[in-house]
Design an enzyme around this catalytic site. Structure first.
Site, PDB file in Angstrom:
ATOM      1  N   PRO A 201       0.832  -1.209   0.000  1.00 12.65           N
ATOM      2  CA  PRO A 201       0.000   0.000   0.000  1.00 12.65           C
ATOM      3  C   PRO A 201       0.865   1.257   0.000  1.00 12.65           C
ATOM      4  O   PRO A 201       1.894   1.313   0.666  1.00 12.65           O
ATOM      5  CB  PRO A 201      -0.795  -0.113   1.307  1.00 12.65           C
ATOM      6  CG  PRO A 201      -0.802  -1.581   1.614  1.00 12.65           C
ATOM      7  CD  PRO A 201       0.516  -2.099   1.100  1.00 12.65           C
TER       8      PRO A 201
ATOM      9  N   LYS B 164       0.578   4.224   1.298  1.00 12.10           N
ATOM     10  CA  LYS B 164       0.771   4.983   2.533  1.00 12.10           C
ATOM     11  C   LYS B 164       1.371   4.160   3.658  1.00 12.10           C
ATOM     12  O   LYS B 164       1.318   4.547   4.805  1.00 12.10           O
ATOM     13  CB  LYS B 164      -0.551   5.601   2.971  1.00 12.10           C
ATOM     14  CG  LYS B 164      -1.032   6.659   2.001  1.00 12.10           C
ATOM     15  CD  LYS B 164      -2.263   7.361   2.487  1.00 12.10           C
ATOM     16  CE  LYS B 164      -2.666   8.420   1.484  1.00 12.10           C
ATOM     17  NZ  LYS B 164      -3.839   9.146   1.896  1.00 12.10           N
ATOM     18  N   CYS B 165       1.930   3.009   3.347  1.00 13.50           N
ATOM     19  CA  CYS B 165       2.583   2.184   4.373  1.00 13.50           C
ATOM     20  C   CYS B 165       4.084   2.423   4.339  1.00 13.50           C
ATOM     21  O   CYS B 165       4.687   2.509   3.279  1.00 13.50           O
ATOM     22  CB  CYS B 165       2.305   0.699   4.146  1.00 13.50           C
ATOM     23  SG  CYS B 165       0.657   0.210   4.634  1.00 13.50           S
ATOM     24  N   ILE B 166       4.672   2.482   5.500  1.00  7.51           N
ATOM     25  CA  ILE B 166       6.115   2.721   5.626  1.00  7.51           C
ATOM     26  C   ILE B 166       6.868   1.425   5.388  1.00  7.51           C
ATOM     27  O   ILE B 166       6.489   0.384   5.817  1.00  7.51           O
ATOM     28  CB  ILE B 166       6.434   3.288   7.020  1.00  7.51           C
ATOM     29  CG1 ILE B 166       5.714   4.615   7.197  1.00  7.51           C
ATOM     30  CG2 ILE B 166       7.927   3.452   7.203  1.00  7.51           C
ATOM     31  CD1 ILE B 166       5.757   5.164   8.606  1.00  7.51           C
TER      32      ILE B 166
END
Length: 109
Positions: free
Chosen positions: A105, A107-109
């Protein structure tokens, strides 16, 4: 990269499949094992859900989006972060999409 059923499957450095069409339900338990997860029916429900989400919206859901979409489809009992973190303790969006053979995804770090 990993070898599965006699063929080489390309992955990125974090283990996400480079080509989501390489995924199969037979491969999912192998990917889950790499995450320290044994797939149960509730895991499969989330894995199939994120695949359907990806096919509809052409993006992997980040955690907030995943929680909201799960709540809309399955209700508050399953559409909450506590439930999802019990299934995928290192991050529901990251682990579920990885096991589902989808890109990480955005917006995942």
């Amino acid at each position: 990269m990993l070898e599965f059923e006699g063929r080489i499957i390309d992955t990125d450095a974090q283990g996400y499949l480079k080509n989501s069409t390489d995924w199969s339900e037979a491969l999912a338990p192998v990917l889950a094992e790499q995450e320290g997860i044994t797939l149960t029916e509730p895991h499969w429900e989330v894995v199939r859900f994120v695949r359907a989400f990806y096919q509809e919206f052409n993006t992997s859901p980040a955690i907030r989006m995943l929680v909201k979409a799960m709540a809309q489809k399955y209700g508050e009992e399953k559409g909450n972060s506590r439930y999802l973190y019990r299934l995928f303790p290192k991050g529901p969006a990251k682990q579920a999409t990885k096991i589902a053979g989808l890109p990480k995804p955005v917006k995942c770090i």
